[in-house]
Design a protein around this motif. Structure first.
Motif, PDB file in Angstrom:
ATOM      1  N   ILE A  92       6.238  25.599 -16.216  1.00  0.00           N
ATOM      2  CA  ILE A  92       6.437  24.616 -16.538  1.00  0.00           C
ATOM      3  C   ILE A  92       5.951  23.887 -17.489  1.00  0.00           C
ATOM      4  O   ILE A  92       5.974  23.085 -18.490  1.00  0.00           O
ATOM      5  N   TRP A  93       4.643  23.617 -17.531  1.00  0.00           N
ATOM      6  CA  TRP A  93       3.899  22.842 -18.613  1.00  0.00           C
ATOM      7  C   TRP A  93       3.962  23.837 -19.843  1.00  0.00           C
ATOM      8  O   TRP A  93       3.835  22.424 -20.397  1.00  0.00           O
ATOM      9  N   ALA A  94       3.822  24.660 -19.818  1.00  0.00           N
ATOM     10  CA  ALA A  94       4.026  25.065 -21.340  1.00  0.00           C
ATOM     11  C   ALA A  94       5.366  25.255 -21.525  1.00  0.00           C
ATOM     12  O   ALA A  94       5.094  24.449 -23.373  1.00  0.00           O
ATOM     13  N   THR A  95       6.892  25.241 -21.439  1.00  0.00           N
ATOM     14  CA  THR A  95       7.890  24.290 -21.507  1.00  0.00           C
ATOM     15  C   THR A  95       7.950  23.743 -21.762  1.00  0.00           C
ATOM     16  O   THR A  95       9.230  22.741 -22.678  1.00  0.00           O
ATOM     17  N   GLN A  96       7.229  22.639 -20.718  1.00  0.00           N
ATOM     18  CA  GLN A  96       8.405  21.454 -20.653  1.00  0.00           C
ATOM     19  C   GLN A  96       7.154  20.257 -21.753  1.00  0.00           C
ATOM     20  O   GLN A  96       7.117  18.826 -21.457  1.00  0.00           O
TER      21      GLN A  96
END
Length: 120
Positions: free
Chosen positions: A40-44
């Motif tokens: 989630i962190w890497a993509t958003q």
């Protein structure tokens, strides 16, 4: 004409809250508590306002938990005191994501005690 779309971030406290709560997957799957928040962190992180700071705090906390568990496991045969830190780590790893999910829903920054700074 250039598009500024990539610089615009949306506010999404619910996604940030879910990212904190996703750490609890470790108690269900044994490993999801690091992987899901990391994805989630890497993509958003570039799309959601505040997610970068929350994501870094979550990743640092999860990696710290792993380090502390490994150290505690090595202490079990040496001093038989490794069980106490394991119990405390388990409680901390369960309670802190819930507290920080509540903070995130209120727009507050997270606070994870004893986190080592792996990602800055």
């Amino acid at each position: 004409m250039e598009s500024n779309y990539h610089t615009l971030k949306r506010t999404d406290n619910h996604l940030i809250m879910i990212t904190h709560l996703a750490q609890l997957l470790t108690y269900i799957t044994g490993f999801g508590g690091l992987i899901v928040p990391l994805i989630i962190w890497a993509t958003q992180k570039d799309r959601v306002d505040g997610l970068n700071a929350h994501g870094k705090a979550i990743i640092n906390f999860q990696l710290s938990i792993i380090v502390y568990v490994i150290i505690s496991i090595f202490l079990i045969p040496l001093f038989l005191i490794g069980f106490i830190p394991l119990l405390l780590i388990g409680i901390l790893a369960f309670v802190m994501p819930i507290i920080n999910a509540i903070k995130a829903s209120n727009g507050e920054l997270p606070s994870y005690p004893l986190s080592l700074n792996f990602v800055s």
